[in-house]
Design a protein around this motif. Structure first.
Motif, PDB file in Angstrom:
ATOM      1  N   LEU A   1      31.933  11.510   0.787  1.00  0.00           N
ATOM      2  CA  LEU A   1      30.496  11.263   1.012  1.00  0.00           C
ATOM      3  C   LEU A   1      29.691  12.182   0.107  1.00  0.00           C
ATOM      4  N   LEU A   2      28.868  11.597  -0.747  1.00  0.00           N
ATOM      5  CA  LEU A   2      27.924  12.324  -1.582  1.00  0.00           C
ATOM      6  C   LEU A   2      26.520  11.993  -1.116  1.00  0.00           C
ATOM      7  N   CYS A   3      25.639  13.001  -1.100  1.00  0.00           N
ATOM      8  CA  CYS A   3      24.277  12.779  -0.618  1.00  0.00           C
ATOM      9  C   CYS A   3      23.277  13.311  -1.633  1.00  0.00           C
ATOM     10  N   GLY A   4      22.260  12.516  -1.903  1.00  0.00           N
ATOM     11  CA  GLY A   4      21.121  12.962  -2.700  1.00  0.00           C
ATOM     12  C   GLY A   4      19.881  12.938  -1.822  1.00  0.00           C
ATOM     13  N   VAL A   5      19.147  14.031  -1.781  1.00  0.00           N
ATOM     14  CA  VAL A   5      17.921  14.124  -0.978  1.00  0.00           C
ATOM     15  C   VAL A   5      16.735  13.977  -1.923  1.00  0.00           C
ATOM     16  N   PHE A   6      15.916  12.949  -1.670  1.00  0.00           N
ATOM     17  CA  PHE A   6      14.869  12.580  -2.616  1.00  0.00           C
ATOM     18  C   PHE A   6      13.455  12.885  -2.123  1.00  0.00           C
ATOM     19  N   GLY A   7      13.317  13.369  -0.907  1.00  0.00           N
ATOM     20  CA  GLY A   7      11.992  13.655  -0.377  1.00  0.00           C
ATOM     21  C   GLY A   7      12.106  14.405   0.932  1.00  0.00           C
ATOM     22  N   TYR A   8      11.037  14.400   1.714  1.00  0.00           N
ATOM     23  CA  TYR A   8      11.047  15.087   2.999  1.00  0.00           C
ATOM     24  C   TYR A   8      11.939  14.307   3.961  1.00  0.00           C
ATOM     25  N   THR A   9      12.959  14.985   4.480  1.00  0.00           N
ATOM     26  CA  THR A   9      14.070  14.302   5.148  1.00  0.00           C
ATOM     27  C   THR A   9      14.361  14.951   6.495  1.00  0.00           C
ATOM     28  N   TYR A  10      14.360  14.132   7.565  1.00  0.00           N
ATOM     29  CA  TYR A  10      14.564  14.633   8.920  1.00  0.00           C
ATOM     30  C   TYR A  10      15.452  13.660   9.706  1.00  0.00           C
ATOM     31  N   GLY A  11      16.005  14.133  10.819  1.00  0.00           N
ATOM     32  CA  GLY A  11      16.827  13.262  11.654  1.00  0.00           C
ATOM     33  C   GLY A  11      18.109  12.852  10.970  1.00  0.00           C
ATOM     34  N   ASP A  12      18.517  11.610  11.177  1.00  0.00           N
ATOM     35  CA  ASP A  12      19.797  11.123  10.655  1.00  0.00           C
ATOM     36  C   ASP A  12      19.977  11.350   9.154  1.00  0.00           C
TER      37      ASP A  12
ATOM     38  N   ARG B   1       4.629   5.587  -5.440  1.00  0.00           N
ATOM     39  CA  ARG B   1       4.782   5.621  -6.895  1.00  0.00           C
ATOM     40  C   ARG B   1       3.730   6.496  -7.556  1.00  0.00           C
ATOM     41  N   ALA B   2       2.555   6.620  -6.921  1.00  0.00           N
ATOM     42  CA  ALA B   2       1.512   7.491  -7.458  1.00  0.00           C
ATOM     43  C   ALA B   2       1.957   8.955  -7.458  1.00  0.00           C
ATOM     44  N   LYS B   3       2.904   9.290  -6.616  1.00  0.00           N
ATOM     45  CA  LYS B   3       3.469  10.644  -6.575  1.00  0.00           C
ATOM     46  C   LYS B   3       4.569  10.832  -7.608  1.00  0.00           C
ATOM     47  N   GLY B   4       4.823   9.790  -8.401  1.00  0.00           N
ATOM     48  CA  GLY B   4       5.883   9.864  -9.407  1.00  0.00           C
ATOM     49  C   GLY B   4       7.267   9.616  -8.835  1.00  0.00           C
ATOM     50  N   LYS B   5       7.341   8.992  -7.657  1.00  0.00           N
ATOM     51  CA  LYS B   5       8.628   8.777  -6.989  1.00  0.00           C
ATOM     52  C   LYS B   5       9.116   7.351  -7.215  1.00  0.00           C
ATOM     53  N   LEU B   6      10.429   7.191  -7.215  1.00  0.00           N
ATOM     54  CA  LEU B   6      11.058   5.876  -7.353  1.00  0.00           C
ATOM     55  C   LEU B   6      11.233   5.243  -5.981  1.00  0.00           C
ATOM     56  N   HIS B   7      11.101   3.917  -5.933  1.00  0.00           N
ATOM     57  CA  HIS B   7      11.440   3.196  -4.708  1.00  0.00           C
ATOM     58  C   HIS B   7      12.954   3.177  -4.564  1.00  0.00           C
ATOM     59  N   VAL B   8      13.432   3.062  -3.338  1.00  0.00           N
ATOM     60  CA  VAL B   8      14.882   3.101  -3.111  1.00  0.00           C
ATOM     61  C   VAL B   8      15.608   2.036  -3.919  1.00  0.00           C
TER      62      VAL B   8
ATOM     63  N   VAL C   1      16.414  17.048  -4.787  1.00  0.00           N
ATOM     64  CA  VAL C   1      15.371  17.062  -5.809  1.00  0.00           C
ATOM     65  C   VAL C   1      14.392  18.182  -5.452  1.00  0.00           C
ATOM     66  N   GLU C   2      13.771  18.779  -6.444  1.00  0.00           N
ATOM     67  CA  GLU C   2      12.870  19.919  -6.223  1.00  0.00           C
ATOM     68  C   GLU C   2      11.827  19.650  -5.136  1.00  0.00           C
ATOM     69  N   ASP C   3      11.177  18.513  -5.206  1.00  0.00           N
ATOM     70  CA  ASP C   3      10.123  18.190  -4.243  1.00  0.00           C
ATOM     71  C   ASP C   3      10.721  17.468  -3.041  1.00  0.00           C
ATOM     72  N   SER C   4      11.495  18.198  -2.233  1.00  0.00           N
ATOM     73  CA  SER C   4      12.148  17.587  -1.075  1.00  0.00           C
ATOM     74  C   SER C   4      12.389  18.658  -0.023  1.00  0.00           C
ATOM     75  N   SER C   5      12.826  18.231   1.154  1.00  0.00           N
ATOM     76  CA  SER C   5      13.162  19.177   2.216  1.00  0.00           C
ATOM     77  C   SER C   5      14.174  18.536   3.143  1.00  0.00           C
ATOM     78  N   VAL C   6      14.937  19.379   3.842  1.00  0.00           N
ATOM     79  CA  VAL C   6      15.918  18.923   4.828  1.00  0.00           C
ATOM     80  C   VAL C   6      15.759  19.779   6.077  1.00  0.00           C
ATOM     81  N   ALA C   7      15.498  19.145   7.201  1.00  0.00           N
ATOM     82  CA  ALA C   7      15.361  19.868   8.462  1.00  0.00           C
ATOM     83  C   ALA C   7      15.630  18.917   9.626  1.00  0.00           C
TER      84      ALA C   7
ATOM     85  N   PRO D   1       0.818  -1.230   0.000  1.00  0.00           N
ATOM     86  CA  PRO D   1       0.000   0.000   0.000  1.00  0.00           C
ATOM     87  C   PRO D   1       0.847   1.274   0.000  1.00  0.00           C
ATOM     88  N   ARG D   2       1.898   1.314   0.825  1.00  0.00           N
ATOM     89  CA  ARG D   2       2.748   2.494   0.873  1.00  0.00           C
ATOM     90  C   ARG D   2       3.520   2.678  -0.431  1.00  0.00           C
TER      91      ARG D   2
END
Length: 491
Positions: free
Chosen positions: A163-174, A29-36, A188-194, A23-24
């Motif tokens: 270390l290279l990092c790509g942020v793919f969505g809403y991202t918090y904590g570690d 994927r309905a949001k147009g996102k790739l699975h890890v 990615v445009e549709d993402s956040s880091v906090a 379900p998740r």
């Protein structure tokens, strides 16, 4: 367990892991996102992926049957034939939160990467400590006493590999902390880091805010400088991560001749010092086949920083950008260049500095931004640079910026200039205005022109060459040839 039952168990376990959380995953994927798993498949060379911890699950009651891979994929792969370690958060499994098992997986792959000096790639999304794993003594267990703990090791740039990092969505904590600790971070445009998510802010301090307003790409690329590049799609992010690693490949023979002359530089760069142009066109022509990537293009716009290939080797590039305030340097530009010099020193990447700089930006707002502290910190960083630095002055270098942006006295091992360049504390026209401030009105115009001509003559690079304050003067069309030759000696 007998052999046949073991084989059947293996197939059941693997099928359950690969099925994930249907379900998740459908909503994801309905949001147009790739699975890890799809991101990793695009990231590493085909057939090179070796997964670590495929069958790991949560140990908490009620979570074991809901946590395939315990929310993180880790393993080794190859990118352009080079071995890398990868950790990718799975936001479809319990929000990609951190638990005892998932942190152990991350620690393990970082340990393997550090021992073998494999570059680490973090594909960040979701995160934050999982409840109940992080409650009471559980949190001390998560922060434990093992030899390798992911955050402390990732924060130590001298101990860990690239270390290279790509942020793919809403991202918090570690996962968000990894974005801040990385050598290079993409979003990615549709993402956040906090640090914390909007729901937690609402409960803890009664602040209502969206994910994007809290830590979206625009803020991080223009205000904080946390992110190096913002890209449109997940595919673009993965492609750029691969490109960065490709630029950082070992030295090799380039098919772009080192002695290639650049005849159009004199038309790209205006002869009038006050006329602006795009320095990126100069960098394009100097690099092998134009191969380079600009970092932090919207933060500290007066300076360009980036990674490229020159003469078959990776080079860090720092260059004035006349399109922004004529190339004057502000506090953000200095913080950007200081961080970039630290990256170059840590990763043993030689530096090329291209100066066309009218000086430091001045004014009350600049001082409010902490200009004095930024200059001091930048100077300290430059003094610690322990990789070869080559500097080219192409039109002008005025004021204290001349000293602090890579001259022989501040670490440059080769300094060249174009024959029309000027070096001076102040632009001749400004100096002339000061000198004739109290001239008689009737004589002022003539005095101003005379003072300007005298100061322009004194500012000419030739006096600096005669007194040997610079190493040489070069023809503009020879720029690539001379830079390749110098870098070849030192690299």
């Amino acid at each position: 367990m007998d052999y046949d039952e073991g084989r059947r168990r293996f197939e059941r376990e693997r099928a359950w892991v690969q099925r994930g959380n249907p379900p998740r995953m459908e909503r994801h994927r309905a949001k147009g996102k790739l699975h890890v798993s799809q991101r990793i498949a695009l990231l590493v060379d085909e057939g090179s992926w070796l997964e670590y911890g495929e069958f790991a699950r949560s140990v908490e009651p009620g979570f074991k049957e809901r946590s395939p891979r315990d929310g993180v994929m880790t393993g080794l792969g190859k990118i352009h034939g080079r071995t890398v370690a990868v950790l990718g958060d799975d936001v479809t499994v319990l929000g990609g939160t951190q638990s005892f098992v998932s942190v152990r997986k991350v620690d393990r792959i970082i340990d393997i990467a550090t021992r073998n000096r494999f570059p680490i790639l973090s594909l960040s999304e979701g995160g934050g400590v999982r409840i109940p794993d992080g409650i009471g003594s559980g949190f001390t267990r998560l922060s434990g006493l093992e030899t390798v703990k992911s955050l402390s090791w990732l924060a130590n740039h001298d101990r860990r590999p690239l270390l290279l990092c790509g942020v793919f969505g809403y991202t918090y904590g570690d996962p968000a902390f990894r974005a801040g600790m990385a050598d290079i971070t993409l979003m990615v445009e549709d993402s956040s880091v906090a640090v914390s998510s909007p729901p937690l802010l609402q409960m803890a301090i009664n602040e209502t805010i969206t994910d994007r307003d809290l830590g979206g790409p625009h803020m991080h690329e223009t205000s904080t400088g946390t992110v190096d590049l913002v890209v449109s799609t997940e595919e673009d992010c993965i492609k750029t991560l691969r490109s960065i690693l490709h630029i950082l490949r070992p030295p090799e023979s380039s098919s772009d001749p080192s002695d290639r002359l650049i005849h159009d530089l004199e038309t790209i760069v205006p002869h009038n010092n006050r006329q602006v142009y795009d320095m990126r066109k100069v960098v394009d022509r100097v690099c092998d086949h134009g191969e380079w990537i600009e970092l932090k293009p919207k933060f500290g716009k007066g300076l360009i920083v980036g990674l490229g290939r020159i003469g078959g080797r990776a080079v860090g590039i720092m260059a004035s950008q006349p399109l922004s305030a004529g190339g004057a340097v502000d506090a953000k530009s200095l913080r950007k260049s200081a961080a970039f010099m630290e990256l170059a020193s840590r990763r043993k990447i030689p530096l090329l500095v291209i100066q066309d700089i009218p000086g430091f930006l001045i004014g009350s707002q600049v001082e409010k931004d902490g200009m004095v502290n930024a200059i001091a910190a930048h100077s300290g960083t430059m003094d610690r640079v322990d990789v070869p630095m080559v500097t080219l002055i192409i039109r002008k270098s005025y004021g204290a910026a001349y000293y602090f942006m890579g001259m022989a006295a501040t670490g440059a091992q080769f300094v060249a200039a174009w024959p029309n360049a000027e070096i001076s504390f102040i632009a001749p026209e400004m100096g002339a205005a000061i000198l004739t401030k109290h001239a008689e009105p009737a004589d002022k115009a003539e005095a101003l022109q005379r003072a300007k001509a005298d100061l322009a003559k004194s500012a000419s690079v030739w006096d600096s060459a005669y007194e040997y304050w610079i190493d040489t003067v070069i023809r503009p069309e020879e720029t690539r040839r001379i830079l390749c030759q110098a870098l070849d000696f030192f690299a």
